[in-house]
Design a protein around this motif. Structure first.
Motif, PDB file in Angstrom:
ATOM      1  N   LEU A 132       0.838  -1.198   0.000  1.00  0.00           N
ATOM      2  CA  LEU A 132       0.000   0.000   0.000  1.00  0.00           C
ATOM      3  C   LEU A 132       0.874   1.250   0.000  1.00  0.00           C
ATOM      4  O   LEU A 132       0.522   2.271  -0.606  1.00  0.00           O
ATOM      5  CB  LEU A 132      -0.938   0.005   1.209  1.00  0.00           C
ATOM      6  CG  LEU A 132      -2.068  -1.030   1.179  1.00  0.00           C
ATOM      7  CD1 LEU A 132      -2.874  -0.967   2.475  1.00  0.00           C
ATOM      8  CD2 LEU A 132      -2.994  -0.805  -0.021  1.00  0.00           C
TER       9      LEU A 132
ATOM     10  N   LEU B 186       1.730   1.807  -3.506  1.00  0.00           N
ATOM     11  CA  LEU B 186       0.606   2.401  -4.232  1.00  0.00           C
ATOM     12  C   LEU B 186       0.516   3.898  -3.991  1.00  0.00           C
ATOM     13  O   LEU B 186       0.247   4.676  -4.918  1.00  0.00           O
ATOM     14  CB  LEU B 186      -0.705   1.725  -3.808  1.00  0.00           C
ATOM     15  CG  LEU B 186      -0.907   0.277  -4.230  1.00  0.00           C
ATOM     16  CD1 LEU B 186      -2.212  -0.268  -3.647  1.00  0.00           C
ATOM     17  CD2 LEU B 186      -0.923   0.153  -5.752  1.00  0.00           C
ATOM     18  N   VAL B 187       0.743   4.307  -2.754  1.00  0.00           N
ATOM     19  CA  VAL B 187       0.680   5.736  -2.427  1.00  0.00           C
ATOM     20  C   VAL B 187       1.874   6.479  -3.012  1.00  0.00           C
ATOM     21  O   VAL B 187       1.728   7.534  -3.629  1.00  0.00           O
ATOM     22  CB  VAL B 187       0.607   5.942  -0.897  1.00  0.00           C
ATOM     23  CG1 VAL B 187       0.695   7.426  -0.552  1.00  0.00           C
ATOM     24  CG2 VAL B 187      -0.678   5.357  -0.343  1.00  0.00           C
ATOM     25  N   TYR B 188       3.065   5.930  -2.838  1.00  0.00           N
ATOM     26  CA  TYR B 188       4.281   6.614  -3.294  1.00  0.00           C
ATOM     27  C   TYR B 188       4.308   6.746  -4.820  1.00  0.00           C
ATOM     28  O   TYR B 188       4.694   7.803  -5.351  1.00  0.00           O
ATOM     29  CB  TYR B 188       5.523   5.860  -2.823  1.00  0.00           C
ATOM     30  CG  TYR B 188       6.798   6.649  -2.995  1.00  0.00           C
ATOM     31  CD1 TYR B 188       7.265   7.466  -1.970  1.00  0.00           C
ATOM     32  CD2 TYR B 188       7.532   6.591  -4.182  1.00  0.00           C
ATOM     33  CE1 TYR B 188       8.433   8.208  -2.127  1.00  0.00           C
ATOM     34  CE2 TYR B 188       8.684   7.333  -4.350  1.00  0.00           C
ATOM     35  CZ  TYR B 188       9.131   8.140  -3.314  1.00  0.00           C
ATOM     36  OH  TYR B 188      10.272   8.886  -3.487  1.00  0.00           O
TER      37      TYR B 188
ATOM     38  N   ARG C  51       1.667   6.605  -6.853  1.00  0.00           N
ATOM     39  CA  ARG C  51       0.279   6.756  -7.293  1.00  0.00           C
ATOM     40  C   ARG C  51       0.167   7.408  -8.675  1.00  0.00           C
ATOM     41  O   ARG C  51      -0.681   6.990  -9.482  1.00  0.00           O
ATOM     42  CB  ARG C  51      -0.532   7.529  -6.260  1.00  0.00           C
ATOM     43  CG  ARG C  51      -0.028   8.932  -5.954  1.00  0.00           C
ATOM     44  CD  ARG C  51      -0.725   9.519  -4.741  1.00  0.00           C
ATOM     45  NE  ARG C  51      -0.257  10.870  -4.417  1.00  0.00           N
ATOM     46  CZ  ARG C  51       0.851  11.122  -3.727  1.00  0.00           C
ATOM     47  NH1 ARG C  51       1.604  10.120  -3.310  1.00  0.00           N
ATOM     48  NH2 ARG C  51       1.212  12.370  -3.470  1.00  0.00           N
ATOM     49  N   LYS C  52       1.002   8.389  -8.945  1.00  0.00           N
ATOM     50  CA  LYS C  52       0.930   9.058 -10.249  1.00  0.00           C
ATOM     51  C   LYS C  52       1.364   8.127 -11.369  1.00  0.00           C
ATOM     52  O   LYS C  52       0.733   8.070 -12.426  1.00  0.00           O
ATOM     53  CB  LYS C  52       1.772  10.331 -10.237  1.00  0.00           C
ATOM     54  CG  LYS C  52       1.250  11.411  -9.301  1.00  0.00           C
ATOM     55  CD  LYS C  52       2.131  12.653  -9.345  1.00  0.00           C
ATOM     56  CE  LYS C  52       1.591  13.729  -8.403  1.00  0.00           C
ATOM     57  NZ  LYS C  52       2.457  14.937  -8.381  1.00  0.00           N
ATOM     58  N   ASP C  53       2.451   7.393 -11.132  1.00  0.00           N
ATOM     59  CA  ASP C  53       2.928   6.434 -12.141  1.00  0.00           C
ATOM     60  C   ASP C  53       1.902   5.333 -12.364  1.00  0.00           C
ATOM     61  O   ASP C  53       1.630   4.947 -13.513  1.00  0.00           O
ATOM     62  CB  ASP C  53       4.246   5.796 -11.678  1.00  0.00           C
ATOM     63  CG  ASP C  53       5.335   6.806 -11.404  1.00  0.00           C
ATOM     64  OD1 ASP C  53       5.211   7.539 -10.418  1.00  0.00           O
ATOM     65  OD2 ASP C  53       6.312   6.850 -12.173  1.00  0.00           O
ATOM     66  N   ILE C  54       1.334   4.836 -11.274  1.00  0.00           N
ATOM     67  CA  ILE C  54       0.366   3.739 -11.374  1.00  0.00           C
ATOM     68  C   ILE C  54      -0.887   4.199 -12.105  1.00  0.00           C
ATOM     69  O   ILE C  54      -1.425   3.479 -12.958  1.00  0.00           O
ATOM     70  CB  ILE C  54       0.014   3.201  -9.972  1.00  0.00           C
ATOM     71  CG1 ILE C  54       1.250   2.534  -9.358  1.00  0.00           C
ATOM     72  CG2 ILE C  54      -1.145   2.218 -10.032  1.00  0.00           C
ATOM     73  CD1 ILE C  54       1.110   2.214  -7.884  1.00  0.00           C
ATOM     74  N   TRP C  55      -1.362   5.403 -11.783  1.00  0.00           N
ATOM     75  CA  TRP C  55      -2.543   5.940 -12.464  1.00  0.00           C
ATOM     76  C   TRP C  55      -2.281   6.119 -13.956  1.00  0.00           C
ATOM     77  O   TRP C  55      -3.116   5.784 -14.788  1.00  0.00           O
ATOM     78  CB  TRP C  55      -2.960   7.269 -11.834  1.00  0.00           C
ATOM     79  CG  TRP C  55      -4.104   7.924 -12.541  1.00  0.00           C
ATOM     80  CD1 TRP C  55      -4.063   8.965 -13.420  1.00  0.00           C
ATOM     81  CD2 TRP C  55      -5.486   7.545 -12.462  1.00  0.00           C
ATOM     82  NE1 TRP C  55      -5.312   9.270 -13.890  1.00  0.00           N
ATOM     83  CE2 TRP C  55      -6.210   8.416 -13.318  1.00  0.00           C
ATOM     84  CE3 TRP C  55      -6.174   6.559 -11.750  1.00  0.00           C
ATOM     85  CZ2 TRP C  55      -7.597   8.320 -13.473  1.00  0.00           C
ATOM     86  CZ3 TRP C  55      -7.546   6.467 -11.915  1.00  0.00           C
ATOM     87  CH2 TRP C  55      -8.239   7.337 -12.759  1.00  0.00           C
TER      88      TRP C  55
ATOM     89  N   TYR D   1       6.865   3.256   3.605  1.00  0.00           N
ATOM     90  CA  TYR D   1       6.819   4.470   2.780  1.00  0.00           C
ATOM     91  C   TYR D   1       8.134   5.235   2.901  1.00  0.00           C
ATOM     92  O   TYR D   1       8.699   5.697   1.896  1.00  0.00           O
ATOM     93  CB  TYR D   1       5.649   5.354   3.218  1.00  0.00           C
ATOM     94  CG  TYR D   1       5.402   6.535   2.305  1.00  0.00           C
ATOM     95  CD1 TYR D   1       4.543   6.421   1.215  1.00  0.00           C
ATOM     96  CD2 TYR D   1       6.037   7.753   2.522  1.00  0.00           C
ATOM     97  CE1 TYR D   1       4.324   7.505   0.372  1.00  0.00           C
ATOM     98  CE2 TYR D   1       5.827   8.833   1.683  1.00  0.00           C
ATOM     99  CZ  TYR D   1       4.965   8.707   0.611  1.00  0.00           C
ATOM    100  OH  TYR D   1       4.756   9.771  -0.224  1.00  0.00           O
TER     101      TYR D   1
END
Length: 273
Positions: free
Chosen positions: A53, A56-58, A60-64, A233
């Motif tokens: 998780l 996912l937060v760190y 988040r921009k790349d994943i999106w 994180y």
């Protein structure tokens, strides 16, 4: 006392998940050293959700960006050659080996693979492999050079992490370095590649938390997962800065030293395998 142990194990998980030193090995070794007993494969898999998780937060921009491009590529042909769309496929296909083997070898992973003899040996062997890969790497590929062959090869390497002591990030980084990728590129892809496998494994093991081989119940497991998220994180941010200018040698030395220490304790009867 269970909650204090859970907090310690959550910190340990957060610190070691992304460093190439094997979080599962540490969660197997240190409770045994302290006389707490093996926390179990279910506990280990579930608290790893916390660190993923954090990924996912760190990222988040790349994943999106990757997820959006991949979804568009399914219905709009002009997106199919886009790097982010291809990256989506690379992550999916690269995750298949560890998913398939994880299901097929579930019983072995929860029993034979947790032997401290195997854990100590893998710490040493894969530490030396990481050192060799870092030393001989051509170091001339960036993340945009990633292709299907390399993505699958790194996925196959990641599958070795089903054995505690191998290290998911360590195995993936070793393959990435052997293939010539810069440390930052190999590290970034290793983080992204781990997301489906780790979250999937954690969700799959949720049913075993109340009983199964889990030493702890729901309360301590949730606490450990939250702690691993926070610590994980911070570990991501530190490691990405570190690998830009430093080699993996300190991790190699640590792995060999810890593995040797475990094998000595086993050989002298201080620890039981």
């Amino acid at each position: 006392m269970d909650y204090l142990q859970a907090i310690f194990l959550g910190v340990l998980q957060g610190l070691t998940e992304f460093l190439p030193i094997s979080s599962s090995a540490h969660l197997r070794i240190f409770p045994e050293l302290f006389g707490w007993g093996d926390p179990g494969a279910a506990f280990t898999a579930v608290i790893q959700i916390g660190t993923e998780l954090a990924v996912l937060v760190y990222f988040r921009k790349d994943i999106w960006r990757i997820a959006s491009a991949w979804l568009r590529s399914l219905v709009r042909p002009e997106y199919r050659g886009h790097f982010d769309a291809r990256m989506g496929w690379f992550i999916i296909l690269g995750s298949l080996p560890i998913v398939v083997l994880g299901i097929l070898l579930k019983d072995t992973i929860e029993t034979e693979f947790r032997s401290l003899w195997l854990v100590g040996t893998m710490l040493i062997v894969m530490g030396l492999v990481l050192g060799a890969a870092d030393r001989v790497s051509a170091n001339d590929k960036v993340i945009r050079d990633l292709g299907l062959r390399d993505a699958v090869l790194m996925g196959l390497a990641q599958a070795l992490a089903l054995i505690p002591g191998v290290s998911r990030s360590g195995a993936t980084l070793s393959m990435g370095r052997f293939l010539g990728y810069e440390r930052e590129a190999a590290t970034r892809y290793a983080f992204l590649l781990a997301i489906p496998a780790v979250i999937g494994a954690g969700l799959f093991e949720l049913k075993d938390v109340p009983d199964g081989d889990n030493l702890y119940g729901w309360g301590p497991t949730i606490v450990a997962t939250v702690v691993s998220f926070v610590v994980g994180y911070a570990a991501i941010a530190w490691l990405l800065r570190y690998v830009v200018a430093h080699s993996y040698l300190p991790f190699v030395i640590y792995r060999v030293a810890l593995g040797s220490f475990v094998l000595i304790l086993l050989g002298t009867g201080v620890l039981a395998a």
